[in-house]
Design an enzyme around this catalytic site. Structure first.
Site: not given
Ligand code: AMP
Ligand code: ZN
Length: 114
Positions: A32, A101
């Site tokens: 996102i 992830h």
């Molecule tokens: P991390 O910092 O490795 O935990 O990455 C989490 C990622 O999830 C970040 O790049 C956020 O931009 C992404 N993220 C958080 N909420 C959402 C959402 N609702 N849909 C898509 N991506 C998301």
């Protein structure tokens, strides 16, 4: 499923996400808040919190996530130009979402890590 986990909720369709792929073990959404022109997330359907929170019984899941990432990179046209796969683990990495992830980043020259 963990309560209040954004990725579990997206996986179950309880909150929207741009779902690009799914199978029995994992699904893929577009990030996102993209940090590269193409930024996908490969997410296990099962709520696994951290890379450090499981042992060798999840070896196959990790391998599957990498192969899904490779397939999605191909579909997104990144195979030739290149891409980066990233797993953030814990606070120094900046991990925001405590549901394991794999980031797939590409579509332009990526900055140096660190
Ligand atoms: P991390 O910092 O490795 O935990 O990455 C989490 C990622 O999830 C970040 O790049 C956020 O931009 C992404 N993220 C958080 N909420 C959402 C959402 N609702 N849909 C898509 N991506 C998301
Ligand atoms: Zn979760």
């Amino acid at each position: 499923m963990a309560e209040d986990c954004v990725f579990c909720k997206i996986g179950l369709g309880e909150i929207p996400g741009e779902l690009l792929y799914s199978d029995d073990l994992a699904f893929v959404i577009r990030d996102i808040n993209p940090k590269a022109p193409t930024h996908l997330l490969v997410i296990p359907s099962e709520h696994v919190t951290y890379l450090t929170s499981f042992n060798q019984d999840r070896e196959a899941l990790l391998g599957h996530m990498v192969l899904v990432a490779r397939e999605m990179a191909q579909r997104e046209g990144l195979a030739e130009s290149g891409y980066r796969l990233v797993i953030n683990q814990g606070s120094d990495s900046g991990q925001e979402v405590p549901h394991l992830h794999l980031h797939v980043l590409g579509g332009g020259r990526l900055s140096v890590m660190g």
